[in-house]
Design a protein around this motif. Structure first.
Motif, PDB file in Angstrom:
ATOM      1  N   THR A  10      11.250  13.784   7.648  1.00 29.35           N
ATOM      2  CA  THR A  10      11.605  12.363   6.612  1.00 29.35           C
ATOM      3  C   THR A  10      10.159  11.897   7.583  1.00 29.35           C
ATOM      4  OG1 THR A  10      13.723  11.712   6.779  1.00 29.35           O
ATOM      5  CG2 THR A  10      12.247  10.295   6.506  1.00 29.35           C
ATOM      6  N   LEU A  11       9.337  11.081   6.660  1.00 29.36           N
ATOM      7  CA  LEU A  11       7.796  10.919   6.401  1.00 29.36           C
ATOM      8  C   LEU A  11       8.098   9.549   6.400  1.00 29.36           C
ATOM      9  CD1 LEU A  11       5.574  13.788   4.995  1.00 29.36           C
ATOM     10  CD2 LEU A  11       7.121  13.797   7.097  1.00 29.36           C
ATOM     11  N   GLU A  12       7.855   8.460   7.494  1.00 28.67           N
ATOM     12  CA  GLU A  12       7.435   6.839   7.763  1.00 28.67           C
ATOM     13  C   GLU A  12       6.439   6.465   7.928  1.00 28.67           C
ATOM     14  OE1 GLU A  12      10.618   6.131  10.342  1.00 28.67           O
ATOM     15  OE2 GLU A  12      12.406   6.295   8.798  1.00 28.67           O
ATOM     16  N   GLY A  13       5.282   6.101   6.729  1.00 26.19           N
ATOM     17  CA  GLY A  13       3.560   5.398   6.786  1.00 26.19           C
ATOM     18  C   GLY A  13       4.263   3.840   6.935  1.00 26.19           C
ATOM     19  N   GLU A  14       2.777   3.649   7.114  1.00 30.88           N
ATOM     20  CA  GLU A  14       2.381   2.280   7.092  1.00 30.88           C
ATOM     21  C   GLU A  14       1.291   2.165   7.273  1.00 30.88           C
ATOM     22  OE1 GLU A  14       3.092  -0.765  10.008  1.00 30.88           O
ATOM     23  OE2 GLU A  14       4.286  -0.565   9.396  1.00 30.88           O
ATOM     24  N   LEU A  15       0.528   1.432   6.450  1.00 31.22           N
ATOM     25  CA  LEU A  15      -1.293   1.075   6.279  1.00 31.22           C
ATOM     26  C   LEU A  15      -1.184  -0.296   6.434  1.00 31.22           C
ATOM     27  CD1 LEU A  15      -1.845   3.653   2.723  1.00 31.22           C
ATOM     28  CD2 LEU A  15      -2.653   3.734   5.119  1.00 31.22           C
ATOM     29  N   SER A  16      -2.232  -0.524   7.138  1.00 23.22           N
ATOM     30  CA  SER A  16      -2.846  -1.543   7.752  1.00 23.22           C
ATOM     31  C   SER A  16      -3.293  -2.258   6.461  1.00 23.22           C
ATOM     32  CB  SER A  16      -3.668  -2.153   9.254  1.00 23.22           C
ATOM     33  OG  SER A  16      -4.714  -1.479   8.412  1.00 23.22           O
ATOM     34  N   ALA A  17      -2.854  -4.252   6.681  1.00 26.56           N
ATOM     35  CA  ALA A  17      -3.798  -4.737   5.176  1.00 26.56           C
ATOM     36  C   ALA A  17      -5.296  -4.445   5.455  1.00 26.56           C
ATOM     37  CB  ALA A  17      -3.859  -6.208   5.549  1.00 26.56           C
ATOM     38  N   SER A  18      -5.995  -4.121   6.422  1.00 24.54           N
ATOM     39  CA  SER A  18      -7.213  -4.051   6.589  1.00 24.54           C
ATOM     40  C   SER A  18      -7.279  -2.657   5.147  1.00 24.54           C
ATOM     41  CB  SER A  18      -8.124  -3.757   7.167  1.00 24.54           C
ATOM     42  OG  SER A  18      -7.317  -2.705   8.388  1.00 24.54           O
ATOM     43  N   ALA A  19      -6.651  -1.683   5.118  1.00 24.97           N
ATOM     44  CA  ALA A  19      -6.815  -0.373   4.530  1.00 24.97           C
ATOM     45  C   ALA A  19      -6.763  -1.009   2.955  1.00 24.97           C
ATOM     46  CB  ALA A  19      -5.457   0.388   4.820  1.00 24.97           C
ATOM     47  N   PHE A  20      -6.633  -2.298   2.495  1.00 22.93           N
ATOM     48  CA  PHE A  20      -6.711  -2.389   1.076  1.00 22.93           C
ATOM     49  C   PHE A  20      -8.326  -3.387   0.661  1.00 22.93           C
ATOM     50  CE2 PHE A  20      -2.246  -1.609   2.118  1.00 22.93           C
ATOM     51  CZ  PHE A  20      -1.865  -1.067   1.225  1.00 22.93           C
ATOM     52  N   GLN A  21      -9.022  -3.637   1.518  1.00 23.43           N
ATOM     53  CA  GLN A  21     -10.280  -4.158   1.521  1.00 23.43           C
ATOM     54  C   GLN A  21     -10.883  -3.596   0.828  1.00 23.43           C
ATOM     55  OE1 GLN A  21     -10.975  -6.215   5.198  1.00 23.43           O
ATOM     56  NE2 GLN A  21      -9.089  -7.614   4.746  1.00 23.43           N
ATOM     57  N   VAL A  22     -11.018  -2.895  -0.567  1.00 22.06           N
ATOM     58  CA  VAL A  22     -11.986  -1.711  -1.253  1.00 22.06           C
ATOM     59  C   VAL A  22     -12.245  -2.407  -2.382  1.00 22.06           C
ATOM     60  CG1 VAL A  22      -9.913  -0.509  -0.198  1.00 22.06           C
ATOM     61  CG2 VAL A  22      -9.560  -1.202  -1.954  1.00 22.06           C
ATOM     62  N   HIS A  23     -12.987  -2.107  -2.412  1.00 20.20           N
ATOM     63  CA  HIS A  23     -14.279  -2.639  -3.600  1.00 20.20           C
ATOM     64  C   HIS A  23     -14.214  -1.385  -5.108  1.00 20.20           C
ATOM     65  CE1 HIS A  23     -17.470  -4.222  -1.112  1.00 20.20           C
ATOM     66  NE2 HIS A  23     -17.031  -3.993   0.121  1.00 20.20           N
ATOM     67  N   GLY A  24     -13.512  -0.259  -5.011  1.00 18.82           N
ATOM     68  CA  GLY A  24     -13.022   0.424  -6.366  1.00 18.82           C
ATOM     69  C   GLY A  24     -11.474   1.125  -5.635  1.00 18.82           C
ATOM     70  N   MET A  25     -11.644   2.656  -6.789  1.00 15.79           N
ATOM     71  CA  MET A  25     -10.174   3.085  -6.361  1.00 15.79           C
ATOM     72  C   MET A  25     -10.479   3.818  -5.654  1.00 15.79           C
ATOM     73  SD  MET A  25      -7.333   2.892  -7.777  1.00 15.79           S
ATOM     74  CE  MET A  25      -7.413   3.065  -8.868  1.00 15.79           C
ATOM     75  N   ILE A  26     -10.034   4.927  -4.220  1.00 15.26           N
ATOM     76  CA  ILE A  26      -9.945   5.011  -3.225  1.00 15.26           C
ATOM     77  C   ILE A  26      -8.894   5.954  -3.080  1.00 15.26           C
ATOM     78  CG2 ILE A  26     -10.241   4.956  -0.416  1.00 15.26           C
ATOM     79  CD1 ILE A  26     -12.685   3.527  -1.478  1.00 15.26           C
ATOM     80  N   GLN A  27      -8.916   7.298  -3.191  1.00 11.86           N
ATOM     81  CA  GLN A  27      -8.360   8.805  -3.142  1.00 11.86           C
ATOM     82  C   GLN A  27      -8.926   8.863  -1.798  1.00 11.86           C
ATOM     83  OE1 GLN A  27      -7.062   9.733  -5.804  1.00 11.86           O
ATOM     84  NE2 GLN A  27      -8.145   9.118  -7.360  1.00 11.86           N
ATOM     85  N   SER A  28      -7.644   9.059  -1.385  1.00 13.29           N
ATOM     86  CA  SER A  28      -7.354   9.521  -0.369  1.00 13.29           C
ATOM     87  C   SER A  28      -6.487  10.604   0.886  1.00 13.29           C
ATOM     88  CB  SER A  28      -6.168   8.444   1.181  1.00 13.29           C
ATOM     89  OG  SER A  28      -7.129   6.908   1.301  1.00 13.29           O
ATOM     90  N   THR A  29      -6.636  11.735   1.458  1.00 14.17           N
ATOM     91  CA  THR A  29      -6.235  12.801   1.851  1.00 14.17           C
ATOM     92  C   THR A  29      -5.600  12.854   3.401  1.00 14.17           C
ATOM     93  OG1 THR A  29      -6.433  13.808  -0.103  1.00 14.17           O
ATOM     94  CG2 THR A  29      -5.358  14.872   1.381  1.00 14.17           C
ATOM     95  N   ALA A  30      -4.001  13.566   3.566  1.00 11.52           N
ATOM     96  CA  ALA A  30      -4.136  13.495   4.671  1.00 11.52           C
ATOM     97  C   ALA A  30      -3.570  14.974   4.874  1.00 11.52           C
ATOM     98  CB  ALA A  30      -2.628  13.056   5.221  1.00 11.52           C
ATOM     99  N   SER A  31      -4.687  15.876   6.177  1.00  3.95           N
ATOM    100  CA  SER A  31      -4.015  17.282   5.251  1.00  3.95           C
ATOM    101  C   SER A  31      -2.979  17.880   6.919  1.00  3.95           C
ATOM    102  CB  SER A  31      -4.491  17.782   4.740  1.00  3.95           C
ATOM    103  OG  SER A  31      -5.336  17.535   3.271  1.00  3.95           O
TER     104      SER A  31
END
Length: 375
Positions: free
Chosen positions: A152-173
Motif C-alpha cells: 500500500t503506497l501512501e504518498g504526499e506532495l508539499s504545496a510547493s510542488a504545485f507552484q509550476v508554470h506549466g504541466m509537469i510530468q513526473s515519474t518515480a521508478s
C-alpha cells in the motif's frame, strides 16, 4: 520537467548464494505502472502544507521452482526512518500486508540487514528505509516456493510542488528484488501536476470611452490630462495561486514619453503621437480572499527578489512584476490568492494641440494587454 526517484528493492552488502537460480524464480508486480493522474492545487487550502495522494496498492508475487529465502529488500533515497523521498517536494510511505507463503497466510517481519533475525512479526508492517521485509512464522524467516503480498503506497506532495508554470510530468521508478534468487520486478509511479489557472476580467470589457472631446477643451501648448476613469478588475483562480501582473502596450512606440509605465494612444493622420495613459493600482481598494488588507510588491528580477511591500499606489509596467501580498513592509513576495478584486485607475494625457493634426477627427486608440505571470 520530470522529477525522477529511484526506488530499488535491494540488499546492501554480500548475499549468500542459494541453490535457486535467477531463472528459477519470477517476481511480478501487478500493476507495474501506478498512475495518480493529473493533480492540481484545487484540494489544497491555506491551512494545508501538503496534499495527500490517493492511496494506491500493488500485488507482489514471487514464485520459485524450489524452496528459497523469500525476503525482499528496498533501497532508495529516504527522508528519515519512516519515509522515502518522492521527488524534491514529497515523500512516500509503504505498508506491506496480506502475506501468503505456499497458500498459507503468514506474518511479516523487518530485517535490519540481510541474514539478520526478523523483528517483531505482524500481519501488516510499515516498510522502513534501510530494512528488508520477510515472511515469518514462529519468529523465524520462512523459506518457500511462493510469496504474495500487498503493498500500500501512501504518498504526499508539499504545496510547493504545485507552484509550476506549466504541466509537469513526473515519474518515480523503483525495482523490487528478491536477493536470494536474483529475481526483479519494476514498479513505476506516474503523475502530472497542472498549474493553477487564473482568469482576469475587466468591467465594461476593458473599454474606457471618453466620447467626443472638443479641441477647444485641450491645451494648445502643453499637455492636457483627461479626467481619470476606473475599471473593476477581478482575478479568479481555480485554486490559490501565486502570480504577478505585467501590462504590454499594444500601441508600442506611440506614447509621448518613452517609459515602461506609459502606454500609447496611437497616432494621428500625420503620424503624430496623440498622447499616453498609465494604469494605477491602489492597494487600499484591493479585496483578496479573507485577508484584512493587501499590499503591493514589485520585482525587477523576474520574481527572484521582491521590494518592500507597501500600501502606496503605483503604476503597472511592462517589465517590472507587480504582485500582491498580505503583509506590509515585507520582502517575502506575493502570497497565493484564489480571488482578488480591485479598482484600477486609467489616467490619460493628450499632447498639445499644436503638435497634432486637427484637420480631421482624431481617435484615441490606446490598447494594452494585462498578463498574469505564474510564479
Amino acid at each position: 520537467m520530470k522529477r525522477l526517484l529511484t526506488l530499488a528493492l535491494a540488499c546492501a552488502g554480500a548475499l549468500p548464494l542459494l541453490a535457486a537460480n535467477a531463472d528459477e524464480c519470477r517476481l511480478l508486480s501487478s500493476p507495474e505502472q501506478i498512475d495518480y493522474g493529473t493533480l492540481d492545487r484545487s484540494r489544497l487550502t491555506p491551512q494545508q502544507p501538503a496534499l495527500a495522494l490517493p492511496e494506491k496498492t500493488t500485488q507482489i508475487h514471487l514464485s520459485c521452482t524450489h524452496p528459497v529465502d523469500l525476503s525482499l529488500f528496498f533501497k532508495a533515497e529516504f527522508l528519515d526512518s519512516e519515509r522515502w523521498r518522492l521527488t524534491d517536494n514529497g515523500h512516500l510511505r509503504i505498508k506491506a500486508g496480506n502475506a501468503v507463503v505456499d497458500g498459507e497466510p503468514v506474518e511479516l517481519g523487518l530485517l535490519s540487514h540481510p541474514g539478520a533475525a526478523p523483528g517483531p512479526a505482524a500481519a501488516s508492517l510499515d516498510w522502513r528505509p534501510q530494512h528488508g521485509m520477510t515472511p515469518v512464522r514462529a519468529g523465524q524467516t520462512l523459506r518457500g516456493r511462493s510469496l504474495s503480498l500487498t503493498l500500500t503506497l501512501e504518498g504526499e506532495l508539499s504545496a510547493s510542488a504545485f507552484q509550476v508554470h506549466g504541466m509537469i510530468q513526473s515519474t518515480a521508478s523503483g525495482q523490487l528484488q528478491a536477493p536470494a534468487s536474483g529475481a526483479t520486478s519494476n514498479l513505476d509511479l506516474h503523475w502530472q501536476i497542472q498549474p493553477a489557472a487564473c482568469t482576469p476580467q475587466l468591467s465594461n470589457n476593458g473599454v474606457v470611452d471618453y466620447g467626443k472631446i472638443s479641441a477647444q477643451s485641450l491645451q494648445p501648448d502643453k499637455r492636457t490630462r483627461l479626467p481619470s476613469r476606473h475599471l473593476n478588475l477581478t482575478i479568479s483562480c481555480d485554486s490559490p495561486a501565486r502570480y504577478a501582473l505585467l501590462m504590454h502596450d499594444n500601441r508600442d512606440g506611440t506614447a509621448l514619453v518613452n517609459s515602461m509605465v506609459f502606454y500609447g494612444l496611437g497616432l494621428d493622420a500625420a503620424s503624430n503621437r496623440i498622447g499616453l495613459f498609465e494604469v494605477v493600482f491602489d492597494p487600499r481598494l484591493i479585496s483578496a480572499d479573507q485577508v484584512p488588507a493587501a499590499y503591493l510588491t514589485y520585482s525587477t528580477g523576474g520574481g527572484t527578489y521582491w521590494s518592500n511591500a507597501s500600501a502606496q499606489s503605483n503604476s503597472i509596467t511592462s517589465k517590472t512584476l507587480l504582485a500582491f501580498t498580505d503583509e506590509d513592509n515585507t520582502t517575502k513576495g506575493p502570497v497565493p490568492f484564489r480571488n482578488l478584486s480591485t479598482s484600477i485607475e486609467i489616467k490619460p494625457v493628450i499632447a498639445p494641440t499644436l503638435d497634432l493634426d486637427l484637420r480631421q477627427d482624431i481617435s484615441l486608440d490606446g490598447s494594452a494587454t494585462l498578463e498574469i505571470v505564474y510564479l
